[in-house]
Design a protein around this motif. Sequence first.
Motif, PDB file in Angstrom:
ATOM      1  N   CYS A 121     -12.688  21.234  55.114  1.00  0.00           N
ATOM      2  CA  CYS A 121     -11.397  21.627  55.708  1.00  0.00           C
ATOM      3  C   CYS A 121     -10.376  21.978  54.625  1.00  0.00           C
ATOM      4  O   CYS A 121      -9.229  21.506  54.646  1.00  0.00           O
ATOM      5  CB  CYS A 121     -10.838  20.520  56.599  1.00  0.00           C
ATOM      6  N   SER A 122     -10.793  22.810  53.687  1.00  0.00           N
ATOM      7  CA  SER A 122      -9.938  23.076  52.526  1.00  0.00           C
ATOM      8  C   SER A 122      -9.657  24.557  52.311  1.00  0.00           C
ATOM      9  O   SER A 122      -9.188  24.939  51.241  1.00  0.00           O
ATOM     10  CB  SER A 122     -10.595  22.496  51.267  1.00  0.00           C
ATOM     11  N   THR A 123      -9.914  25.382  53.295  1.00  0.00           N
ATOM     12  CA  THR A 123      -9.610  26.808  53.146  1.00  0.00           C
ATOM     13  C   THR A 123      -8.100  27.028  53.145  1.00  0.00           C
ATOM     14  O   THR A 123      -7.313  26.131  53.468  1.00  0.00           O
ATOM     15  CB  THR A 123     -10.232  27.612  54.292  1.00  0.00           C
ATOM     16  N   ALA A 124      -7.706  28.250  52.816  1.00  0.00           N
ATOM     17  CA  ALA A 124      -6.275  28.568  52.799  1.00  0.00           C
ATOM     18  C   ALA A 124      -5.651  28.395  54.179  1.00  0.00           C
ATOM     19  O   ALA A 124      -4.499  27.952  54.293  1.00  0.00           O
ATOM     20  CB  ALA A 124      -6.079  30.000  52.295  1.00  0.00           C
ATOM     21  N   SER A 125      -6.391  28.737  55.236  1.00  0.00           N
ATOM     22  CA  SER A 125      -5.820  28.580  56.577  1.00  0.00           C
ATOM     23  C   SER A 125      -5.654  27.101  56.931  1.00  0.00           C
ATOM     24  O   SER A 125      -4.707  26.739  57.642  1.00  0.00           O
ATOM     25  CB  SER A 125      -6.676  29.297  57.621  1.00  0.00           C
TER      26      SER A 125
END
Length: 320
Positions: free
Chosen positions: A200-204
């Motif tokens: 859960c570490s994407t830009a979004s």
Amino acid sequence: MSPAENAANGIWPEFQAIIDKDGASGHPGLEDLPVESARRIMASALVRWGGARNSQVVVEEMRMPAAGDLVGVRVYRPRGTTRRPTVVFFHGGGFVLGDLDTHDAVASRLAHHAGATVVSVDYTRAPEASAEAMLAQCRDIVLSLREWAERQPDWSGSLGVVGDSAGATLAWHSISSLSWVHERVIDGALLFYPPVFPECSTASWEAMASRHFLARSTMRWFWTQFFEGGCGPTWEPLRVTSNLPRVDLVVGSRDPLVDECLQLGRSIGESNATSQTLVVPGAVHGFAGMGVVSPRAEALVIDLFRAFGARLSAHVVTDR
């Protein structure tokens, strides 16, 4: 949040109203509750947001073999149609929540508007099932339902898969796994906002970690429950081959999973399979099951179901 802030945020007002009400309630997050309590609370909300079952379908309960067990399924057949595709449907709920009843309205609408026999799968959820067992069960149920469809006199010759949220992740893993060892088991897929990366570490995610309907703390709790019993080497979310069917992905622009969906779509495209990713401006996670809350979400989902059914109906292979 003020009306001006709501507008700048870009979320549809009907979804923002739910977010604001939840934020003001002081209720604990799902991740702070016992699993059974979280299931009851989420079930009540999902049934309320989804509305009633479409009345133009005939429903039957069955059990089908998968991974050495019998799995419950609910079959929806449109009234007044003859030969039609079969669609396997995997409900959402973060691998932990959700069941046949929470997604009953969605499955019935899919059957009616796609003109397909829809089989909704009551797979064993986490933490009762490990990730490895759940993935094997969902993969095997697709094979069982393929064999079942071939025995039905009203089957048109094509099989589709539709998934919602975590159900879309399970559907994708089934598609990917079967593409390595079987030819033309699945003829098309429609996947709504599948979670792909446990970090859960994407830009979004960085931009929408909270106050966007799906909180990062909740999604990480879902992943923890999913992997509680271990997974081994079976979790390869971007594992693709050139033997994939067409895979259509749908995600809202205000869903923290949007970057994951876009990356999955790119990976599928790089395998030379046909894949299209529709990003719906202003929509949040879970909008496909919120027809009562948002008539425009309902209208969009109906259009997507109709288009998917038409593609499957056109994909009749005569050499099976």
